[in-house]
Write a protein that holds these residues in place. Structure first.
Motif, PDB file in Angstrom:
ATOM      1  N   UNK A  17       0.834  -1.206   0.000  1.00  0.00           N
ATOM      2  CA  UNK A  17       0.000   0.000   0.000  1.00  0.00           C
ATOM      3  C   UNK A  17       0.867   1.254   0.000  1.00  0.00           C
ATOM      4  N   UNK A  18       0.337   2.298  -0.600  1.00  0.00           N
ATOM      5  CA  UNK A  18       1.010   3.586  -0.656  1.00  0.00           C
ATOM      6  C   UNK A  18       0.249   4.630   0.161  1.00  0.00           C
ATOM      7  N   UNK A  19       1.000   5.464   0.833  1.00  0.00           N
ATOM      8  CA  UNK A  19       0.448   6.632   1.507  1.00  0.00           C
ATOM      9  C   UNK A  19       0.524   7.761   0.475  1.00  0.00           C
ATOM     10  N   UNK A  20      -0.621   8.343   0.153  1.00  0.00           N
ATOM     11  CA  UNK A  20      -0.679   9.366  -0.890  1.00  0.00           C
ATOM     12  C   UNK A  20      -1.222  10.666  -0.302  1.00  0.00           C
ATOM     13  N   UNK A  21      -0.585  11.764  -0.691  1.00  0.00           N
ATOM     14  CA  UNK A  21      -1.132  13.077  -0.346  1.00  0.00           C
ATOM     15  C   UNK A  21      -0.790  14.052  -1.456  1.00  0.00           C
ATOM     16  N   UNK A  22      -1.562  15.117  -1.490  1.00  0.00           N
ATOM     17  CA  UNK A  22      -1.290  16.237  -2.380  1.00  0.00           C
ATOM     18  C   UNK A  22      -1.372  17.503  -1.557  1.00  0.00           C
ATOM     19  N   UNK A  23      -0.558  18.473  -1.953  1.00  0.00           N
ATOM     20  CA  UNK A  23      -0.566  19.764  -1.270  1.00  0.00           C
ATOM     21  C   UNK A  23      -0.666  20.874  -2.302  1.00  0.00           C
ATOM     22  N   UNK A  24      -0.991  22.064  -1.806  1.00  0.00           N
ATOM     23  CA  UNK A  24      -0.898  23.228  -2.671  1.00  0.00           C
ATOM     24  C   UNK A  24       0.567  23.638  -2.745  1.00  0.00           C
ATOM     25  N   UNK A  25       0.853  24.731  -3.424  1.00  0.00           N
ATOM     26  CA  UNK A  25       2.251  25.135  -3.608  1.00  0.00           C
ATOM     27  C   UNK A  25       2.932  25.571  -2.319  1.00  0.00           C
ATOM     28  N   UNK A  26       2.166  25.836  -1.276  1.00  0.00           N
ATOM     29  CA  UNK A  26       2.723  26.242   0.016  1.00  0.00           C
ATOM     30  C   UNK A  26       2.896  25.066   0.977  1.00  0.00           C
ATOM     31  N   UNK A  27       2.431  23.869   0.589  1.00  0.00           N
ATOM     32  CA  UNK A  27       2.586  22.688   1.427  1.00  0.00           C
ATOM     33  C   UNK A  27       1.378  22.359   2.285  1.00  0.00           C
ATOM     34  N   UNK A  28       0.239  23.020   2.039  1.00  0.00           N
ATOM     35  CA  UNK A  28      -0.982  22.675   2.784  1.00  0.00           C
ATOM     36  C   UNK A  28      -1.670  21.503   2.094  1.00  0.00           C
ATOM     37  N   UNK A  29      -2.093  20.548   2.888  1.00  0.00           N
ATOM     38  CA  UNK A  29      -2.685  19.313   2.368  1.00  0.00           C
ATOM     39  C   UNK A  29      -4.031  19.602   1.707  1.00  0.00           C
ATOM     40  N   UNK A  30      -4.167  19.132   0.457  1.00  0.00           N
ATOM     41  CA  UNK A  30      -5.425  19.277  -0.284  1.00  0.00           C
ATOM     42  C   UNK A  30      -6.097  17.932  -0.523  1.00  0.00           C
ATOM     43  N   UNK A  31      -5.327  16.848  -0.388  1.00  0.00           N
ATOM     44  CA  UNK A  31      -5.855  15.496  -0.580  1.00  0.00           C
ATOM     45  C   UNK A  31      -5.018  14.525   0.244  1.00  0.00           C
ATOM     46  N   UNK A  32      -5.671  13.522   0.802  1.00  0.00           N
ATOM     47  CA  UNK A  32      -4.952  12.425   1.459  1.00  0.00           C
ATOM     48  C   UNK A  32      -5.779  11.153   1.273  1.00  0.00           C
ATOM     49  N   UNK A  33      -5.093  10.060   0.987  1.00  0.00           N
ATOM     50  CA  UNK A  33      -5.830   8.813   0.802  1.00  0.00           C
ATOM     51  C   UNK A  33      -6.142   8.157   2.158  1.00  0.00           C
ATOM     52  N   UNK A  68      14.834  19.691   0.299  1.00  0.00           N
ATOM     53  CA  UNK A  68      13.671  19.155  -0.386  1.00  0.00           C
ATOM     54  C   UNK A  68      12.859  20.287  -1.005  1.00  0.00           C
ATOM     55  N   UNK A  69      12.568  21.333  -0.208  1.00  0.00           N
ATOM     56  CA  UNK A  69      11.771  22.460  -0.714  1.00  0.00           C
ATOM     57  C   UNK A  69      12.514  23.230  -1.800  1.00  0.00           C
ATOM     58  N   UNK A  70      13.825  23.382  -1.668  1.00  0.00           N
ATOM     59  CA  UNK A  70      14.600  24.046  -2.722  1.00  0.00           C
ATOM     60  C   UNK A  70      14.441  23.295  -4.043  1.00  0.00           C
ATOM     61  N   UNK A  71      14.477  21.992  -3.969  1.00  0.00           N
ATOM     62  CA  UNK A  71      14.403  21.163  -5.170  1.00  0.00           C
ATOM     63  C   UNK A  71      13.022  21.222  -5.806  1.00  0.00           C
ATOM     64  N   UNK A  72      11.979  20.953  -5.027  1.00  0.00           N
ATOM     65  CA  UNK A  72      10.642  20.893  -5.639  1.00  0.00           C
ATOM     66  C   UNK A  72      10.126  22.272  -6.043  1.00  0.00           C
ATOM     67  N   UNK A  73      10.493  23.312  -5.302  1.00  0.00           N
ATOM     68  CA  UNK A  73      10.026  24.647  -5.683  1.00  0.00           C
ATOM     69  C   UNK A  73      10.743  25.161  -6.934  1.00  0.00           C
ATOM     70  N   UNK A  74      11.875  24.529  -7.277  1.00  0.00           N
ATOM     71  CA  UNK A  74      12.559  24.887  -8.522  1.00  0.00           C
ATOM     72  C   UNK A  74      12.012  24.078  -9.707  1.00  0.00           C
ATOM     73  N   UNK A  75      11.012  23.225  -9.450  1.00  0.00           N
ATOM     74  CA  UNK A  75      10.361  22.483 -10.523  1.00  0.00           C
ATOM     75  C   UNK A  75      10.903  21.095 -10.755  1.00  0.00           C
TER      76      UNK A  75
END
Length: 174
Positions: A17-33, A68-75
């Motif tokens: 099983x996978x733990x899945x989440x999505x966030x907005x660009x600021x890191x606030x959770x918008x979805x969680x399985x 981590x944030x430097x990497x993902x915020x750079x795309x």
């Protein structure tokens, strides 16, 4: 009467099983399985709209999240090993694959998707030692000193280090 759950006990994860989440660009959770809800011990209502660091374990060094944030915020997408804290005080180690979500019209980053799975005990033993050292440096010195230690550590491991993607480099050696 229910027995209290002992704190600082590892939560075993289901390898299928996978733990899945999505966030907005600021890191606030918008979805969680459902599996994220089950493992973290938080309800969906407690998670949605909250910063993802609601599950951040105090054993995690700040430098890991800075990089981590430097990497993902750079795309750039990235993978990371993370120790998370459940609501009841237990913890779980995960291998996380972070993916950028972009607006298809503008190309602007609108959020992040993370898929997490269990990780081998061998990797946890090795990475937890490195993380403990980084955390100790941060407590007694600074996040900059922690970053310098990490860069020096990686430099010792090889000459062809991609310093633009340090998180990937950490995992390459383990």
């Amino acid at each position: 009467m229910n027995k209290p759950i002992p704190l600082d006990i590892e939560i075993p994860l289901d390898a299928k099983r996978y733990i899945i989440s999505e966030t907005d660009e600021k890191g606030k959770i918008t979805y969680c399985n459902d599996y994220f809800i089950e493992v973290s011990g938080y309800s969906q209502k407690e998670l949605i709209g909250k910063p993802h660091n609601i599950v951040r374990h105090p054993d995690m060094p700040s430098i890991v999240f800075k990089l981590l944030w430097q990497t993902i915020s750079s795309g750039k997408n990235i993978n990371a090993v993370v120790k998370n804290l459940a609501k009841d005080g237990r913890y779980y180690w995960i291998f996380t694959e972070f993916e950028i979500r972009k607006d298809t019209d503008t190309g602007k980053i609108i959020g992040y998707h993370a898929s997490r799975k269990n990780i081998s005990k061998h990797v946890i033993e090795i990475i937890s030692d490195l993380y403990a050292r980084l955390l100790e440096i941060e407590k007694h010195d600074s996040i900059d000193a922690s970053e310098k230690y990490l860069l020096d550590f990686l430099q010792e491991k090889g000459d062809d280090i991609d310093f633009s993607n340090i998180m990937e480099e950490i995992h390459r050696f383990y």
